[in-house]
Design an enzyme around this catalytic site. Structure first.
Site, short mmCIF file in Angstrom:
data_model
loop_
_atom_site.label_atom_id
_atom_site.label_comp_id
_atom_site.label_asym_id
_atom_site.label_seq_id
_atom_site.Cartn_x
_atom_site.Cartn_y
_atom_site.Cartn_z
CG ASP A 1 -6.74 -1.47 0.01
OD1 ASP A 1 -7.18 -1.37 1.17
OD2 ASP A 1 -6.25 -2.52 -0.45
CE LYS B 1 -7.81 -8.32 0.74
NZ LYS B 1 -7.55 -7.62 1.95
CD GLU C 1 -3.13 -0.71 2.22
OE1 GLU C 1 -3.00 0.25 3.03
OE2 GLU C 1 -4.05 -1.53 2.31
#
Length: 165
Positions: free
Chosen positions: A68, A83, A29
């Site tokens: 996200d 993911k 991320e």
């Protein structure tokens, strides 16, 4: 290096939300946030600001899914979920183990979330994408090798027993 933490937004004008409360929950991320922050083609972006209601088939209830990333490009808007690739595939292995059951529940939950997110995005003329470690590698956002794609090992020195004193 911490796998989660607060992300310091470099271009606050590009961030769509409160730029002081951006949290990354994985190094993947964080790499995606850095890409959004630095990419001139990204007009705006946000993390976990888009909330999508979804129906979870296991407990037969509605829940909230915090996507996200929302990335506003010059030509399109994309909702992105980051993911591991293994969570995007149906589990394999022994069916009556705790590990299999947990993986199966995670898989069903993810499928329910992603179906709802895809519908949500389509209703607005956006796209929904799932980025895995493979996507991030193709985008050149990961510098370390992906697990499962191992580098060759260096030859080991022979083991020598230490003499007893």
């Amino acid at each position: 290096m911490a796998y989660s933490g607060r992300y310091q937004v470099k271009n606050p004008k590009k961030y769509l939300g409160d730029h002081t409360k951006v949290v990354y929950r994985s190094l993947w991320e964080r790499a995606a946030f850095q890409w959004c922050d630095a990419n001139p083609d990204v007009k705006g972006w946000s993390s976990e600001e888009v909330v999508v209601p979804y129906y979870y088939e296991v407990d037969k209830r509605y829940h909230r899914y915090f996507v996200d990333l929302k990335i506003v490009m010059k030509e399109k808007t994309i909702l992105v979920e980051i993911k591991p690739a293994k969570e995007t595939e149906a589990p394999t292995g022994q069916r009556r183990t705790k590990k299999y059951i947990n993986e199966a529940l995670t898989y069903v939950k993810n499928m329910n979330k992603w179906e709802a997110a895809n519908d949500y995005a389509n209703d607005r003329g956006w796209e929904f994408q799932i980025w895995t470690e493979h996507t991030l590698q193709e985008m050149k956002l990961l510098t370390k090798p992906v697990p499962g794609k191992l580098k060759p090992l260096k030859p080991m020195k022979p083991y020598r027993k230490k003499p007893r004193k």
